[in-house]
Scaffold this motif. Sequence first.
Motif, short mmCIF file in Angstrom:
data_model
loop_
_atom_site.label_atom_id
_atom_site.label_comp_id
_atom_site.label_asym_id
_atom_site.label_seq_id
_atom_site.Cartn_x
_atom_site.Cartn_y
_atom_site.Cartn_z
N ARG A 73 8.62 -0.06 9.81
CA ARG A 73 9.91 -0.70 10.08
C ARG A 73 9.98 -1.20 11.52
NH1 ARG A 73 12.95 -3.63 10.70
NH2 ARG A 73 15.16 -3.83 10.14
N ILE A 74 9.42 -0.45 12.44
CA ILE A 74 9.38 -0.89 13.84
C ILE A 74 8.52 -2.15 13.97
CG2 ILE A 74 8.52 -0.29 16.14
CD1 ILE A 74 9.41 2.63 15.52
N ARG A 90 -0.35 0.13 15.53
CA ARG A 90 -0.25 0.03 16.99
C ARG A 90 1.01 0.71 17.53
NH1 ARG A 90 -0.52 -5.96 18.88
NH2 ARG A 90 -0.28 -4.90 20.88
N VAL A 91 1.88 1.15 16.64
CA VAL A 91 3.11 1.83 17.03
C VAL A 91 2.83 3.33 17.15
CG1 VAL A 91 5.48 2.37 16.39
CG2 VAL A 91 4.53 0.10 15.88
N ILE A 224 7.10 -0.22 25.92
CA ILE A 224 7.83 1.04 25.75
C ILE A 224 9.22 0.73 25.20
CG2 ILE A 224 8.65 3.13 26.91
CD1 ILE A 224 5.59 2.72 27.04
N GLU A 225 9.64 1.44 24.18
CA GLU A 225 10.98 1.28 23.61
C GLU A 225 11.56 2.64 23.25
OE1 GLU A 225 13.69 0.09 22.75
OE2 GLU A 225 13.65 -2.05 22.28
N VAL A 242 4.20 0.39 21.76
CA VAL A 242 3.27 -0.51 21.07
C VAL A 242 2.11 -0.72 22.05
CG1 VAL A 242 2.92 -2.74 19.99
CG2 VAL A 242 5.16 -1.62 19.82
N VAL A 243 0.91 -0.32 21.62
CA VAL A 243 -0.22 -0.29 22.54
C VAL A 243 -1.30 -1.24 22.06
CG1 VAL A 243 0.33 2.09 23.13
CG2 VAL A 243 -1.38 1.64 21.39
N PRO A 244 -2.15 -1.71 22.99
CA PRO A 244 -3.28 -2.56 22.58
C PRO A 244 -4.15 -1.83 21.56
CG PRO A 244 -3.00 -2.58 24.97
CD PRO A 244 -2.10 -1.51 24.45
N PRO A 245 -4.76 -2.57 20.65
CA PRO A 245 -5.52 -1.92 19.55
C PRO A 245 -6.53 -0.89 20.03
CG PRO A 245 -5.27 -4.27 19.11
CD PRO A 245 -4.70 -4.04 20.48
N ALA A 246 -7.21 -1.15 21.13
CA ALA A 246 -8.25 -0.21 21.59
C ALA A 246 -7.67 1.11 22.07
CB ALA A 246 -9.07 -0.86 22.70
N PHE A 247 -6.38 1.16 22.33
CA PHE A 247 -5.76 2.37 22.88
C PHE A 247 -5.04 3.19 21.82
CE2 PHE A 247 -6.41 -0.13 26.66
CZ PHE A 247 -6.70 0.81 27.64
N VAL A 248 -5.00 2.72 20.59
CA VAL A 248 -4.25 3.42 19.55
C VAL A 248 -4.79 4.83 19.33
CG1 VAL A 248 -3.65 3.47 17.11
CG2 VAL A 248 -3.50 1.32 18.39
N GLU A 249 -6.09 4.95 19.06
CA GLU A 249 -6.67 6.27 18.79
C GLU A 249 -6.57 7.19 20.00
OE1 GLU A 249 -9.17 9.57 18.69
OE2 GLU A 249 -9.63 7.82 19.96
#
Length: 386
Positions: A73-74, A90-91, A224-225, A242-249
Amino acid sequence: PVSPASIRGDISPFHGVGINRLANARARRGLPVIHMEVGQPTARAPAAALAAARLALEGDTLGYWESEALKERIAAHYGEWYGVEIDPQRVVLTAGASGALVLAFMLLCRPGDRVALARPGYPAYRNTLRALHIEPLELPCGPETRYQPTAAMVEALNPAPTALIVASPANPTGTMLDRAELESLAAVCRARGIRLISDEIYHGITYGPRAVSALETGDEAFVIESFSKYWCMPGWRLGWAVVPPAFVEPMNRVSGNVYLSVSSPAQHAALAAMDAREELAANLPVYAANRQILVEALPRLGITRWAPADGAFYLYCDVGHLTQDSLAFCHRLLADTGVALNTGFDFDAVEGGRWVRLSFAVSTDETRRAVELISGWLAGGGHERT
């Protein structure tokens, strides 16, 4: 042994929290208080959110849990508000926006790194950085840049900092970065290898053009939200990044170790809150009316200089002709009238003695009453005792 007095003496007190405690103590004595010191809506969470929380309390085990439906939903929210498509993965759900900031700082920085940010600015930025042994690099920002950092300021930093924090709308000033300004900041960060951290917790609360998200400039920023401001859920302590794809994990790995998971009832409530658009939109005319009352009244009180509040629900006002100690000014005003404001010392350790911040996320009746009380207090010379 380490003495209590020596522990993290580089971290300044959060004066607004202290003023809030004094205001609450006054209220417990049965004395009137108008809470204009804290950055939170006085409106309740949406009815649908409260109903969802009740259902969760009655029917859910409320164990460690992450709502994939809320993340989806976000992600949809960014398409609806900004026309940006993002992968729900990414959330990262966080313990408030504050938790998101801590995670971002831990991921991006090492002890001794520098992070640039505007002065005046939210005090927990610099104090959280110091707590993590990261150096806050404050950029003096005044009316000539509408209290926002510029690409030229960041370009001139040598060596380049590890990261730059921007906030639009900003706390305490309410000023915003337009698309061109945000794109310029993103471009200089990209060119110099600076990670952009965009605090967007006041999005949705604006009085003209909508706020622009850093996600509209590319995928490199950490955004940041929070559900605390527009969604009126400050005490539920739920936010996201919401972070860049490489930082999700990596961010999920760190968050799982720092706080396991976020509040389960808050996630149920937040999912319902995101579709309570009509109820949430009804808060905005109240903020706008309160803002207009203050803008019209302040010059009559002799206060003629404040930051242009494009968004959020603050006026950051220069009271230097009345005091050079805005903390004492706020304490005396509260003691004499019950009106609680926040000192500029929280936001600017250099020039904050001549500034106060007023939150107008109160009722319109309270706003009018606060103006009456401050007017009488100033006319009676109350400020001369600070």
